[in-house]
Design an enzyme around this catalytic site. Structure first.
Site, mmCIF file in Angstrom:
data_model
loop_
_atom_site.group_PDB
_atom_site.id
_atom_site.type_symbol
_atom_site.label_atom_id
_atom_site.label_comp_id
_atom_site.label_asym_id
_atom_site.label_seq_id
_atom_site.Cartn_x
_atom_site.Cartn_y
_atom_site.Cartn_z
ATOM 1 N N LYS A 1 22.511 39.174 38.734
ATOM 2 C CA LYS A 1 23.855 38.974 38.259
ATOM 3 C C LYS A 1 24.650 40.275 38.261
ATOM 4 O O LYS A 1 25.862 40.268 38.266
ATOM 5 C CB LYS A 1 23.837 38.413 36.814
ATOM 6 C CG LYS A 1 23.063 37.150 36.617
ATOM 7 C CD LYS A 1 23.275 36.678 35.138
ATOM 8 C CE LYS A 1 22.487 35.432 34.834
ATOM 9 N NZ LYS A 1 21.044 35.733 34.608
ATOM 10 N N GLY A 2 23.921 41.416 38.189
ATOM 11 C CA GLY A 2 24.571 42.696 37.915
ATOM 12 C C GLY A 2 25.708 43.089 38.843
ATOM 13 O O GLY A 2 26.619 43.804 38.441
ATOM 14 N N GLU B 1 24.555 45.734 45.773
ATOM 15 C CA GLU B 1 23.698 45.951 44.597
ATOM 16 C C GLU B 1 24.474 46.660 43.490
ATOM 17 O O GLU B 1 25.362 47.459 43.768
ATOM 18 C CB GLU B 1 22.516 46.846 44.980
ATOM 19 C CG GLU B 1 21.182 46.139 45.122
ATOM 20 C CD GLU B 1 20.613 45.578 43.834
ATOM 21 O OE1 GLU B 1 21.362 45.317 42.880
ATOM 22 O OE2 GLU B 1 19.389 45.385 43.787
ATOM 23 N N ASP B 2 24.109 46.400 42.259
ATOM 24 C CA ASP B 2 24.726 47.147 41.154
ATOM 25 C C ASP B 2 24.128 48.543 41.038
ATOM 26 O O ASP B 2 24.829 49.536 41.005
ATOM 27 C CB ASP B 2 24.620 46.375 39.823
ATOM 28 C CG ASP B 2 23.189 45.971 39.446
ATOM 29 O OD1 ASP B 2 22.251 46.174 40.252
ATOM 30 O OD2 ASP B 2 23.004 45.442 38.335
ATOM 31 N N ASP C 1 17.318 51.720 41.066
ATOM 32 C CA ASP C 1 16.606 52.478 40.047
ATOM 33 C C ASP C 1 15.218 52.839 40.595
ATOM 34 O O ASP C 1 15.091 53.792 41.349
ATOM 35 C CB ASP C 1 16.558 51.585 38.795
ATOM 36 C CG ASP C 1 15.995 52.245 37.555
ATOM 37 O OD1 ASP C 1 16.457 53.326 37.194
ATOM 38 O OD2 ASP C 1 15.096 51.655 36.933
ATOM 39 N N LYS D 1 20.277 55.793 40.897
ATOM 40 C CA LYS D 1 19.589 56.605 39.885
ATOM 41 C C LYS D 1 18.318 57.168 40.518
ATOM 42 O O LYS D 1 17.203 56.679 40.269
ATOM 43 C CB LYS D 1 19.251 55.707 38.679
ATOM 44 C CG LYS D 1 19.099 56.447 37.367
ATOM 45 C CD LYS D 1 18.446 55.589 36.305
ATOM 46 C CE LYS D 1 19.364 54.603 35.640
ATOM 47 N NZ LYS D 1 18.679 53.825 34.571
ATOM 48 N N PHE E 1 19.958 54.800 30.553
ATOM 49 C CA PHE E 1 20.161 53.369 30.744
ATOM 50 C C PHE E 1 21.653 53.059 30.592
ATOM 51 O O PHE E 1 22.234 53.304 29.551
ATOM 52 C CB PHE E 1 19.338 52.539 29.761
ATOM 53 C CG PHE E 1 19.258 51.110 30.185
ATOM 54 C CD1 PHE E 1 18.406 50.724 31.213
ATOM 55 C CD2 PHE E 1 20.077 50.152 29.604
ATOM 56 C CE1 PHE E 1 18.353 49.404 31.639
ATOM 57 C CE2 PHE E 1 20.033 48.829 30.032
ATOM 58 C CZ PHE E 1 19.167 48.464 31.052
ATOM 59 N N VAL E 2 22.242 52.555 31.674
ATOM 60 C CA VAL E 2 23.690 52.334 31.684
ATOM 61 C C VAL E 2 24.021 50.845 31.588
ATOM 62 O O VAL E 2 23.247 49.986 32.011
ATOM 63 C CB VAL E 2 24.348 52.959 32.936
ATOM 64 C CG1 VAL E 2 24.186 54.474 32.925
ATOM 65 C CG2 VAL E 2 23.782 52.371 34.225
ATOM 66 N N ASP F 1 23.767 44.931 32.588
ATOM 67 C CA ASP F 1 23.435 44.397 31.268
ATOM 68 C C ASP F 1 22.321 45.171 30.578
ATOM 69 O O ASP F 1 21.544 45.882 31.209
ATOM 70 C CB ASP F 1 22.954 42.947 31.410
ATOM 71 C CG ASP F 1 21.553 42.865 32.033
ATOM 72 O OD1 ASP F 1 21.366 43.407 33.143
ATOM 73 O OD2 ASP F 1 20.653 42.283 31.406
#
Ligand code: IMP
Ligand code: MG
Length: 183
Positions: free
Chosen positions: A45-46, A101-102, A105, A133, A154-155, A161
């Site tokens: 969903k990001g 992509e959001d 990581d 990241k 953590f953003v 979310d």
């Protein structure tokens, strides 16, 4: 208590985000001006908010589709077990695919997506990620277009979310560790 009280600091304001997305879109516009109807695939969903703004700055014809992956549960680190909750609706064979992509990581999610799409013989697969990241990378993955490189924190916000919340924040910020400590 307001959800804004859970934000430790703002990393990127909504104005900064828009300006950067426009620049990223221009890079894409230059590369895809003559491409054969690219297919943008948004990883839910990001990435929903990023996709919605990004496509308004694109000037090449394209199609859209969605996938949904999940690997986190309620924590702040990848479980390493990527589940595909939703797959594309049509064949990607011979298509120029752009994965939206959001954040990248550990790289585990993106590497699973790339593996899956390459096995289906897309003509090309490129990646646009709003955030990168790199300090947390476990698997090397290519990112062709990137919005911002973020520190190892953590953003949340602008689609991202924590435990399915905070996606509606109009900026990208750092979550107060007290919110997830004790989880
Ligand atoms: P990876 O598989 O570890 O690269 O994680 C990719 C997915 O984890 C992203 O698509 C995000 O949904 C989520 N994610 C990773 N880091 C963060 C973060 O700092 N905030 C919110 N979501 C994150
Ligand atoms: Mg997520």
């Amino acid at each position: 208590m307001s959800m804004y009280d859970d934000v430790e600091k703002i990393l990127y304001s909504k104005e900064t985000i828009q300006k950067r997305i426009q620049e990223v879109a221009n890079e894409m516009n230059a590369l895809y001006s003559d491409a054969d109807l690219p297919l943008l695939i948004c990883n839910l969903k990001g990435a929903f908010m990023f996709l919605a703004d990004l496509v308004r700055y694109l000037d090449f014809r394209h199609e859209l589709d969605f996938i949904e992956t999940s690997s986190y549960g309620a924590g702040t680190a990848s479980s390493g077990d990527v589940r595909f909750l939703l797959d594309v609706g049509e064949s990607i064979k011979d298509r120029n695919v752009i994965i939206v992509e959001d954040i990248v990581d550990s790289g585990i999610t993106l590497s699973c997506i790339l593996e899956r799409f390459e096995a289906r013989h897309a003509q090309s697969v490129r990646v646009v990620a709003l955030l990168n990241k790199p300090s947390r990378r476990e698997i090397e993955v290519p990112i062709d277009f990137c919005g911002f490189v973020v520190p190892n924190e953590f953003v949340i916000g602008y689609g991202l979310d924590y435990d399915q919340q905070y996606r509606n924040l109009p900026f990208i910020g750092v979550l107060k560790p007290a919110v997830y400590q004790g989880d």
